[in-house]
Write a protein that holds these residues in place. Structure first.
Motif, short mmCIF file in Angstrom:
data_model
loop_
_atom_site.label_atom_id
_atom_site.label_comp_id
_atom_site.label_asym_id
_atom_site.label_seq_id
_atom_site.Cartn_x
_atom_site.Cartn_y
_atom_site.Cartn_z
N SER A 26 0.89 -1.23 0.03
CA SER A 26 -0.13 -0.04 -0.11
C SER A 26 0.89 1.12 0.03
CB SER A 26 -0.73 -0.06 1.21
OG SER A 26 -1.39 1.40 1.43
N LYS A 27 0.85 2.15 -1.15
CA LYS A 27 1.53 3.29 -1.10
C LYS A 27 1.23 4.46 0.26
CE LYS A 27 2.44 3.46 -5.88
NZ LYS A 27 2.32 4.54 -7.15
N LYS A 28 0.04 4.33 0.51
CA LYS A 28 -0.35 5.14 1.77
C LYS A 28 0.45 4.54 2.82
CE LYS A 28 -4.84 5.19 3.25
NZ LYS A 28 -6.31 5.33 3.21
N ILE A 30 3.07 2.81 2.96
CA ILE A 30 4.34 3.15 2.88
C ILE A 30 4.87 4.61 3.39
CG2 ILE A 30 6.42 3.14 1.38
CD1 ILE A 30 5.10 0.56 -0.05
N GLU A 31 4.17 5.33 2.59
CA GLU A 31 4.42 6.75 2.94
C GLU A 31 4.23 7.04 4.52
OE1 GLU A 31 1.89 9.23 0.53
OE2 GLU A 31 2.90 8.79 -1.33
N GLN A 32 3.22 6.63 4.97
CA GLN A 32 3.21 6.64 6.56
C GLN A 32 4.27 6.24 7.33
OE1 GLN A 32 -0.46 5.13 7.94
NE2 GLN A 32 -0.13 6.05 10.15
N PHE A 34 7.53 5.85 6.40
CA PHE A 34 8.62 6.63 6.11
C PHE A 34 8.41 7.89 6.93
CE2 PHE A 34 9.63 3.42 3.27
CZ PHE A 34 11.15 2.92 3.67
N ARG A 35 7.33 8.27 6.89
CA ARG A 35 6.99 9.57 7.62
C ARG A 35 6.94 9.66 8.88
NH1 ARG A 35 2.57 10.64 4.74
NH2 ARG A 35 1.11 9.89 6.48
N GLU A 36 6.33 8.85 9.59
CA GLU A 36 6.04 8.47 11.08
C GLU A 36 6.87 7.47 11.97
OE1 GLU A 36 1.88 8.13 11.61
OE2 GLU A 36 1.06 9.77 10.31
N SER A 65 13.74 -3.78 0.73
CA SER A 65 14.31 -2.87 -0.24
C SER A 65 15.89 -2.75 -0.24
CB SER A 65 13.79 -1.30 0.19
OG SER A 65 14.47 -0.58 -0.93
#
Length: 136
Positions: A26-28, A30-32, A34-36, A65
């Protein structure tokens, strides 16, 4: 002489399989992550983890990765990712014992080393990193 045997639809609790649902896609999310998420190193691996507030169907989802910057050839990147996935797959029963909380986890495992390490080193570092993560 029927050789077909039916298998149970349910997987055993201590299954070593690395199912598609356990992969973080889920891109959402994954962004969360690395952000939080919080991170730490267990060289040559870097762990980024985020505990979700609500329980999820697979209790742990994993992203693997390897940097294209240090490993230009896809063959090298794919081999390292395959070794990391295999080490995680073998560590699943340990994770099930350590993860006693009801909330779900999303974990990013990044290979940050500049040299290719053998499987036994990757496995040892991944196990120690997961143990550190779940015993906090």
């Amino acid at each position: 002489m029927d050789t077909f045997t039916e298998h149970s639809a349910e997987e055993p609790q201590n299954s070593y399989r690395f199912k598609k649902e356990e992969r973080l896609r889920s891109k959402k999310l994954i962004e969360q992550l690395f952000r939080e998420g919080s991170s730490f190193n267990s060289y040559p691996l870097r762990f980024v983890a985020l505990q979700l507030p609500q329980p999820t169907t697979p209790p742990v989802q994993v992203l693997v990765s390897v940097s294209k910057r240090y490993y230009k050839k896809a063959v090298d990147r794919n081999r390292l990712k395959r070794q990391m996935r295999e080490a995680f797959r073998l560590a699943k029963p340990t994770i099930a014992q350590l993860n006693t909380g009801q909330n779900g986890w999303v974990i990013g495992i990044l290979y940050v080393g500049k040299e290719k390490n053998p499987f036994n080193i990757i496995s040892k570092k991944l196990n120690s990193g997961l143990e550190r993560l779940f015993t906090k």
